[in-house]
Scaffold this motif. Structure first.
Motif, short mmCIF file in Angstrom:
data_model
loop_
_atom_site.label_atom_id
_atom_site.label_comp_id
_atom_site.label_asym_id
_atom_site.label_seq_id
_atom_site.Cartn_x
_atom_site.Cartn_y
_atom_site.Cartn_z
N ASN A 14 1.34 -1.31 0.14
CA ASN A 14 0.38 0.20 0.22
C ASN A 14 0.66 1.04 0.20
OD1 ASN A 14 1.05 0.59 2.74
ND2 ASN A 14 -0.68 -1.75 3.22
N ARG A 15 0.71 2.17 -0.53
CA ARG A 15 1.24 3.77 -0.70
C ARG A 15 0.13 4.72 0.14
NH1 ARG A 15 1.77 1.31 -5.91
NH2 ARG A 15 3.61 1.12 -6.49
N VAL A 16 1.14 5.57 0.68
CA VAL A 16 0.63 6.09 2.00
C VAL A 16 0.48 7.97 1.28
CG1 VAL A 16 1.37 8.47 3.67
CG2 VAL A 16 2.11 5.62 3.73
N PRO A 17 -1.00 8.19 2.04
CA PRO A 17 -1.39 9.38 0.48
C PRO A 17 -0.31 10.64 1.53
CG PRO A 17 -2.62 8.57 2.11
CD PRO A 17 -1.90 7.68 2.64
N GLU A 334 -5.96 9.01 -10.95
CA GLU A 334 -6.57 7.61 -10.13
C GLU A 334 -6.20 8.39 -8.72
OE1 GLU A 334 -4.44 4.12 -8.02
OE2 GLU A 334 -3.75 4.35 -10.17
N VAL A 335 -8.14 7.88 -8.40
CA VAL A 335 -8.32 8.99 -7.26
C VAL A 335 -7.47 8.09 -6.18
CG1 VAL A 335 -10.36 8.25 -5.29
CG2 VAL A 335 -10.68 8.88 -7.81
N GLY A 336 -7.31 8.49 -5.20
CA GLY A 336 -6.20 8.60 -4.18
C GLY A 336 -4.35 8.67 -4.27
N SER A 337 -4.62 9.41 -5.31
CA SER A 337 -3.16 9.18 -5.45
C SER A 337 -2.64 10.61 -6.37
CB SER A 337 -2.43 8.43 -7.20
OG SER A 337 -0.96 8.77 -7.30
N THR A 338 -1.89 11.10 -6.01
CA THR A 338 -1.86 12.67 -6.52
C THR A 338 -0.44 12.47 -7.62
OG1 THR A 338 -1.99 12.99 -3.98
CG2 THR A 338 -0.11 14.64 -5.19
#
Lengths: 394, 394
Positions: A14-17, A334-338
């Motif tokens: 998983n990746r942190v916002p 992508e929603v969730g990704s900056t």
């Protein structure tokens, strides 16, 4: 904090916002203590303590021009046809009726003078002047305290020092000034030797722009043990490791940080830049940046720059000038990704520059700036007016 | 060129328009020759010569991710229910059907590979991998020249170097870069000792901001002979004298310059700053600035900054960011004179800050920026939308 899980040969679970990463930095990076500098070296630094006027500015009445200090009453009725003659006395003695004193601009007025007579309104004689016109009381003079009263706050702590600020500090009698100390940043290039090290000059410039100083690292660590040694945090305020953060077998940066101190996050919901990590060694924040240059650049803009700016006492947000322009093509995120996209400005909008690779720095160089699609959006439709962060320093 | 006329104790007979002074500077200050710097020291400098790609970027096909180089045809039909097994071979050897090679991001693809399989789409075995999904040809790979072809112009001469530019230069194999040399500026503080020298720290900062380096002067010249000595122009590109330019008896700067070299102008239609002068010694431009700090500051912004920026190869115009705001009070100027007013920004406009004196620097420090009323106007009515040159560096 995540518990450590080796993602090598696996991929990120998983990746942190990005917002969580910037909050982590904000909680751990605050303005450093002050240092004292000569005024001429303090441009663009952050003032560490208020500067108040130690006495009134000006402290005594002074002349604003070169000319003769006179009493306005002595000039009433003077004209070219009927000049009035005044006797010259040395500057400093009280001006009695019928006298005048030569006073240069900026010098104190003699007692008794209430105005200045310019050279163009008189004719010199022998120890006298002939006044050719009347002058009003108060002309071209400043009273004590006209500029600022004693004790007035002249420069507030936290201010970014401009050239004129340094002049004003000198006027108050200061030779030196107290500013927030430069953050010292250890930059550890852990990029494999396959390609040239693009990241060191790039990051040195970025860190310098935001008020930091890069501490030289003697050699590039090529294995875990060497990186562990390089992470020794003596006398630095921030450590930046570039490279070895991915999922390949040689990507030892995150496991070494987890062992040497704390790995708070590894894997960021940022594109490019998703292998970024954050942690600490002996209380010193450590930022792990991706090795691919474009990913390294944008992750550094968002995270390293923020840490450096906060340590330097500067505003935390990106320092870029922004303009708002309509997008000429859609941007898909992508929603969730900056997601960050380099764009070129044209007369009628902003044109995204295609870039297929986190290694390709040329699109970033060709761009006039970049657009950030925040995590909560899935992109922008064509024609959307978006903020563009401009690459130019000013 | 004016013939020299001593204006001391007389006043200026006429004043040169600011446009004539800037034209004089433009005709005499051009970009200096280049110097070579390490990449990490070249941020915000002006590139002296084009940089082209010495070979294609990337030079060979490379992987954009960590994973396995495969042949797309070998993955057709693979799924979690029906994995396809590929035999692992060392990276570098040609990929034959049924084989795969571990390739880290940024590394060359082996011959025969046409796509990359991420770790998340396979399961490792003993010397093998099980492919869990098909991948299309060309996924996560870059072809040779995708970023730029051999010979492509990467960075054009005259460009102000950004952080990413330095990274791109490194990628082309450069360790150093050729930039326009820093202008060396001799700053001669001739301000009488009456007050603190506000001008030296202020001008050092301004000159630094615009790309110049200030050469230290050993001592403040207090008489004509000492100034004459200080004007010796060895090894500098510009000389700036602060103070001693007015109409008082001790204002020897203009006569000394007229005697030592050429006094082109003395007296400028600029307020504050009207005692500014221009000339040359041994071919080196000399700018005489007023001693009063506010006058010195604005005259330096308009003339010294311009000379330094041109010598440094930078755009000649003021580097300030500008905003346009309606004036909340009228500004009165004189036709023929360029007048500068510090202003403070508010939500609905720009408020001029009263300043009675060319000595008072505090209004400039309190201001958010300044408005320039050009020579051809007699001011601005309230509500006029005007450009404000902002004090903040960015």
């Amino acid at each position: 904090m995540q518990s450590f899980r080796d993602i090598r040969l696996q991929g990120f679970a998983n990746r942190v916002p990005v917002a969580a990463a910037t909050a982590w930095i904000d909680a751990r990076c605050a303005a450093l203590p002050s240092e004292t500098l000569p005024l001429a070296e303090a441009f663009d630094r952050i003032l560490a303590a208020d500067i108040a006027a130690p006495r009134a500015l000006p402290p005594v009445p002074r002349s604003g021009i070169d000319g003769y200090a006179v009493r306005a009453a002595d000039t009433v009725g003077a004209s070219g046809y009927a000049p009035l003659t005044l006797r010259l006395i040395a500057n400093g003695a009280p001006l009695t009726p019928g006298t005048a004193a030569l006073v240069e601009a900026g010098h104190p007025l003699p007692p008794g003078a209430d105005t200045m007579l310019p050279f163009t309104l008189c004719e010199p004689g022998q120890g006298t002047i002939d006044v050719l016109n009347s002058v009003a009381a108060g002309a071209d003079i400043e009273s004590a305290g006209d500029e600022a009263g004693a004790g007035a706050l002249l420069l507030a702590a936290g201010r970014c020092l401009h050239p004129a600020d340094l002049g004003l500090a000198a006027i108050t009698g200061l030779d030196t000034i107290s500013v927030v100390r430069h953050p010292r940043v250890r930059l550890i290039p852990a990029t494999p030797g396959l390609t040239a090290d693009a990241n060191t000059p790039m990051l040195t410039a970025l860190i310098h722009r935001d008020g930091g100083q890069v501490e030289p690292v003697r050699s590039t660590p090529t294995d875990s043990a060497a990186l562990r040694t390089a992470l020794n945090a003596t006398d630095v305020d921030l450590i930046v490791v570039c490279g070895r953060t991915g999922t390949g077998p040689e990507d030892f940066a995150a496991p070494v940080l987890a062992e040497a101190g704390e790995l708070a996050f590894h894997g960021l919901a940022l594109r490019p830049g998703d292998s970024t990590g954050l942690g600490r060694v002996a209380g010193v924040p450590v930022i792990l940046l991706p090795g691919p240059p474009a990913a390294c650049f944008y992750a550094a803009e968002l995270l390293v720059g923020r840490a450096v700016r906060r340590l330097a006492g500067r505003p935390a947000d990106l320092p870029h000038r922004t303009v708002v322009r309509p997008l000429r093509r859609k941007l898909t995120s992508e929603v969730g990704s900056t997601d960050i996209f380099p764009v070129r400005l044209s007369a009628d909008g902003a044109e995204p520059i295609p870039s297929g690779s986190s290694f390709a720095l040329y699109p970033t160089v060709q761009a006039d700036g970049f657009v950030i699609v925040p995590a909560e959006l899935e992109g922008y439709a064509p024609g959307t007016a978006v903020a563009i962060f401009l690459n130019d320093p000013i």
